[in-house]
Design a protein around this motif. Structure first.
Motif, PDB file in Angstrom:
ATOM      1  N   LEU A 134      26.399  43.602  28.933  1.00 51.65           N
ATOM      2  CA  LEU A 134      27.725  43.165  28.517  1.00 51.65           C
ATOM      3  C   LEU A 134      27.660  42.555  27.127  1.00 51.65           C
ATOM      4  CD1 LEU A 134      28.876  41.432  31.843  1.00 51.65           C
ATOM      5  CD2 LEU A 134      29.358  43.769  31.094  1.00 51.65           C
ATOM      6  N   ARG A 135      28.697  42.814  26.325  1.00 58.00           N
ATOM      7  CA  ARG A 135      28.779  42.292  24.966  1.00 58.00           C
ATOM      8  C   ARG A 135      30.202  41.774  24.734  1.00 58.00           C
ATOM      9  NH1 ARG A 135      26.839  47.188  24.869  1.00 58.00           N
ATOM     10  NH2 ARG A 135      28.767  48.006  23.936  1.00 58.00           N
ATOM     11  N   PRO A 136      30.436  40.502  24.985  1.00 60.98           N
ATOM     12  CA  PRO A 136      31.786  39.953  24.837  1.00 60.98           C
ATOM     13  C   PRO A 136      32.304  40.080  23.401  1.00 60.98           C
ATOM     14  CG  PRO A 136      30.366  38.440  26.040  1.00 60.98           C
ATOM     15  CD  PRO A 136      29.474  39.501  25.479  1.00 60.98           C
ATOM     16  N   HIS A 137      33.554  40.472  23.273  1.00 62.74           N
ATOM     17  CA  HIS A 137      34.198  40.548  21.970  1.00 62.74           C
ATOM     18  C   HIS A 137      34.595  39.135  21.556  1.00 62.74           C
ATOM     19  CE1 HIS A 137      37.153  41.320  18.865  1.00 62.74           C
ATOM     20  NE2 HIS A 137      36.857  42.606  18.879  1.00 62.74           N
ATOM     21  N   PRO A 138      34.083  38.629  20.438  1.00 67.37           N
ATOM     22  CA  PRO A 138      34.339  37.232  20.066  1.00 67.37           C
ATOM     23  C   PRO A 138      35.801  36.912  19.825  1.00 67.37           C
ATOM     24  CG  PRO A 138      33.297  38.431  18.260  1.00 67.37           C
ATOM     25  CD  PRO A 138      33.218  39.313  19.461  1.00 67.37           C
ATOM     26  N   GLY A 139      36.597  37.899  19.456  1.00 66.46           N
ATOM     27  CA  GLY A 139      38.007  37.645  19.206  1.00 66.46           C
ATOM     28  C   GLY A 139      38.847  37.586  20.466  1.00 66.46           C
ATOM     29  N   GLU A 140      38.299  38.084  21.583  1.00 70.83           N
ATOM     30  CA  GLU A 140      39.076  38.145  22.820  1.00 70.83           C
ATOM     31  C   GLU A 140      38.452  37.358  23.965  1.00 70.83           C
ATOM     32  OE1 GLU A 140      40.994  41.832  23.928  1.00 70.83           O
ATOM     33  OE2 GLU A 140      40.052  42.831  22.230  1.00 70.83           O
ATOM     34  N   VAL A 141      37.173  37.048  23.848  1.00 72.44           N
ATOM     35  CA  VAL A 141      36.467  36.368  24.940  1.00 72.44           C
ATOM     36  C   VAL A 141      35.661  35.209  24.367  1.00 72.44           C
ATOM     37  CG1 VAL A 141      34.755  36.608  26.777  1.00 72.44           C
ATOM     38  CG2 VAL A 141      36.349  38.481  26.319  1.00 72.44           C
ATOM     39  N   GLU A 142      35.982  34.015  24.811  1.00 73.79           N
ATOM     40  CA  GLU A 142      35.225  32.850  24.373  1.00 73.79           C
ATOM     41  C   GLU A 142      33.949  32.683  25.182  1.00 73.79           C
ATOM     42  OE1 GLU A 142      35.876  28.065  24.628  1.00 73.79           O
ATOM     43  OE2 GLU A 142      37.433  29.223  23.593  1.00 73.79           O
ATOM     44  N   ALA A 143      34.034  32.996  26.478  1.00 69.18           N
ATOM     45  CA  ALA A 143      32.872  32.881  27.364  1.00 69.18           C
ATOM     46  C   ALA A 143      33.000  33.890  28.490  1.00 69.18           C
ATOM     47  CB  ALA A 143      32.755  31.465  27.924  1.00 69.18           C
ATOM     48  N   LEU A 144      31.857  34.227  29.049  1.00 66.65           N
ATOM     49  CA  LEU A 144      31.776  35.206  30.124  1.00 66.65           C
ATOM     50  C   LEU A 144      30.906  34.612  31.228  1.00 66.65           C
ATOM     51  CD1 LEU A 144      32.345  38.286  30.809  1.00 66.65           C
ATOM     52  CD2 LEU A 144      30.111  38.749  29.806  1.00 66.65           C
ATOM     53  N   PHE A 145      31.343  34.728  32.482  1.00 71.90           N
ATOM     54  CA  PHE A 145      30.531  34.191  33.566  1.00 71.90           C
ATOM     55  C   PHE A 145      30.809  34.959  34.853  1.00 71.90           C
ATOM     56  CE2 PHE A 145      34.548  31.966  33.878  1.00 71.90           C
ATOM     57  CZ  PHE A 145      34.756  31.749  35.227  1.00 71.90           C
ATOM     58  N   GLU A 146      29.964  34.731  35.850  1.00 74.24           N
ATOM     59  CA  GLU A 146      30.139  35.332  37.166  1.00 74.24           C
ATOM     60  C   GLU A 146      30.390  34.236  38.190  1.00 74.24           C
ATOM     61  OE1 GLU A 146      26.988  37.989  38.323  1.00 74.24           O
ATOM     62  OE2 GLU A 146      26.739  38.736  36.266  1.00 74.24           O
ATOM     63  N   ALA A 147      31.242  34.529  39.156  1.00 76.56           N
ATOM     64  CA  ALA A 147      31.495  33.625  40.271  1.00 76.56           C
ATOM     65  C   ALA A 147      31.262  34.388  41.567  1.00 76.56           C
ATOM     66  CB  ALA A 147      32.930  33.095  40.216  1.00 76.56           C
ATOM     67  N   PRO A 148      30.641  33.766  42.561  1.00 79.36           N
ATOM     68  CA  PRO A 148      30.349  34.471  43.818  1.00 79.36           C
ATOM     69  C   PRO A 148      31.631  34.960  44.504  1.00 79.36           C
ATOM     70  CG  PRO A 148      29.125  32.411  43.688  1.00 79.36           C
ATOM     71  CD  PRO A 148      30.129  32.387  42.567  1.00 79.36           C
ATOM     72  N   LEU A 149      31.629  36.203  44.915  1.00 78.32           N
ATOM     73  CA  LEU A 149      32.777  36.776  45.605  1.00 78.32           C
ATOM     74  C   LEU A 149      33.096  35.979  46.867  1.00 78.32           C
ATOM     75  CD1 LEU A 149      34.871  39.072  45.923  1.00 78.32           C
ATOM     76  CD2 LEU A 149      33.110  40.357  47.165  1.00 78.32           C
ATOM     77  N   ARG A 150      32.065  35.613  47.614  1.00 77.79           N
ATOM     78  CA  ARG A 150      32.274  34.863  48.846  1.00 77.79           C
ATOM     79  C   ARG A 150      33.013  33.547  48.571  1.00 77.79           C
ATOM     80  NH1 ARG A 150      29.067  34.861  53.562  1.00 77.79           N
ATOM     81  NH2 ARG A 150      27.419  35.959  52.424  1.00 77.79           N
ATOM     82  N   TYR A 151      32.613  32.865  47.507  1.00 80.16           N
ATOM     83  CA  TYR A 151      33.238  31.586  47.148  1.00 80.16           C
ATOM     84  C   TYR A 151      34.710  31.782  46.796  1.00 80.16           C
ATOM     85  CZ  TYR A 151      34.011  27.112  44.814  1.00 80.16           C
ATOM     86  OH  TYR A 151      34.516  25.893  44.449  1.00 80.16           O
ATOM     87  N   LEU A 152      34.993  32.793  45.979  1.00 75.17           N
ATOM     88  CA  LEU A 152      36.368  33.021  45.535  1.00 75.17           C
ATOM     89  C   LEU A 152      37.289  33.378  46.691  1.00 75.17           C
ATOM     90  CD1 LEU A 152      35.747  35.092  42.275  1.00 75.17           C
ATOM     91  CD2 LEU A 152      36.246  32.646  42.454  1.00 75.17           C
ATOM     92  N   LEU A 153      36.770  34.114  47.671  1.00 72.01           N
ATOM     93  CA  LEU A 153      37.604  34.567  48.778  1.00 72.01           C
ATOM     94  C   LEU A 153      37.747  33.537  49.889  1.00 72.01           C
ATOM     95  CD1 LEU A 153      36.504  38.304  49.219  1.00 72.01           C
ATOM     96  CD2 LEU A 153      38.287  37.331  47.753  1.00 72.01           C
ATOM     97  N   GLU A 154      36.997  32.454  49.800  1.00 72.10           N
ATOM     98  CA  GLU A 154      37.073  31.427  50.830  1.00 72.10           C
ATOM     99  C   GLU A 154      38.408  30.680  50.734  1.00 72.10           C
ATOM    100  OE1 GLU A 154      37.202  29.104  53.549  1.00 72.10           O
ATOM    101  OE2 GLU A 154      35.266  30.155  53.556  1.00 72.10           O
ATOM    102  N   PRO A 155      39.262  30.771  51.761  1.00 75.07           N
ATOM    103  CA  PRO A 155      40.576  30.114  51.687  1.00 75.07           C
ATOM    104  C   PRO A 155      40.506  28.622  51.396  1.00 75.07           C
ATOM    105  CG  PRO A 155      40.532  31.659  53.519  1.00 75.07           C
ATOM    106  CD  PRO A 155      39.120  31.578  52.992  1.00 75.07           C
TER     107      PRO A 155
END
Length: 202
Positions: A132-153
């Motif tokens: 991955l190569r973030p575009h500096p004009g459109e993305v300040e930072a890039l990260f991953e979050a666990p799918l399980r965590y995000l879907l936890e109500p």
């Protein structure tokens, strides 16, 4: 069973279950009800032992949704064949994700933002070694979050705020001090309801 097959089958089964979905009650801007503008985002799930989702932080200098966490994506251009092509094009432009490295597994439910975008989430699986190569004009930072965590109500909190003389509600997910809210959080909630994976996401 592969992650791609698990997500594809879960999306299909979720449609059969017809859960109650959020149609568009986010609070993510102040431009008003213009549009609607068709848009698409890529929900890129990284195929790890603990699958994760790629998210971006938008620069504070951007005109729309500045400083917010979002999926890679944007407007569907007239030259795009549809939301899948638009989502892949935007992901390549924003984070340098090569389209051929994405296995599309399905389309999630469209979401209308308060700023007038009619967003189609495109769900795809990417390998863990993807470059991955973030575009500096459109993305300040890039990260991953666990799918399980995000879907936890339990992690999906409902908030409310006064806006233009009305009380509006929106979802918010806090991940390691990062505030995921508005349309992005709402699309995550919808995806979780479709997948119906909750604690079993894998």
């Amino acid at each position: 069973m592969s992650l791609s097959r698990t997500l594809r089958e879960a999306l299909d089964q979720g449609r059969l279950r017809s859960p109650i979905l959020l149609a568009g009650d986010s609070l993510d801007g102040d431009e008003g009800d213009l549009g609607p503008w068709p848009a698409a985002v890529l929900v890129a799930v990284v195929d790890r032992p603990e699958p994760s989702v790629i998210l971006t932080l938008r620069p504070a200098t951007m005109r729309r949704h500045a400083g917010q966490i979002s999926f890679p994506g944007g407007r569907i251009d007239p030259g795009d064949a549809g939301p899948v092509e638009a989502a892949l094009r935007e992901a390549e432009e924003e984070i340098g994700l090569a389209p051929e490295r994405v296995e599309i597994v399905g389309i999630a439910d469209r979401y209308r933002t308060i700023t007038g975008f009619d967003v189609t989430p495109v769900v795809g699986v990417v390998p863990p070694d993807v470059e991955l190569r973030p575009h500096p004009g459109e993305v300040e930072a890039l990260f991953e979050a666990p799918l399980r965590y995000l879907l936890e109500p339990a992690h999906q909190r409902v908030r409310s705020v006064g806006w233009r003389g009305r009380e509006r509600t929106y979802y918010e997910i806090d991940y390691e001090g990062r505030r995921i809210w508005g349309a992005t959080a709402a699309m995550i909630v919808n995806l979780g309801r479709r997948l119906a994976l909750e604690h079993e996401a894998r």
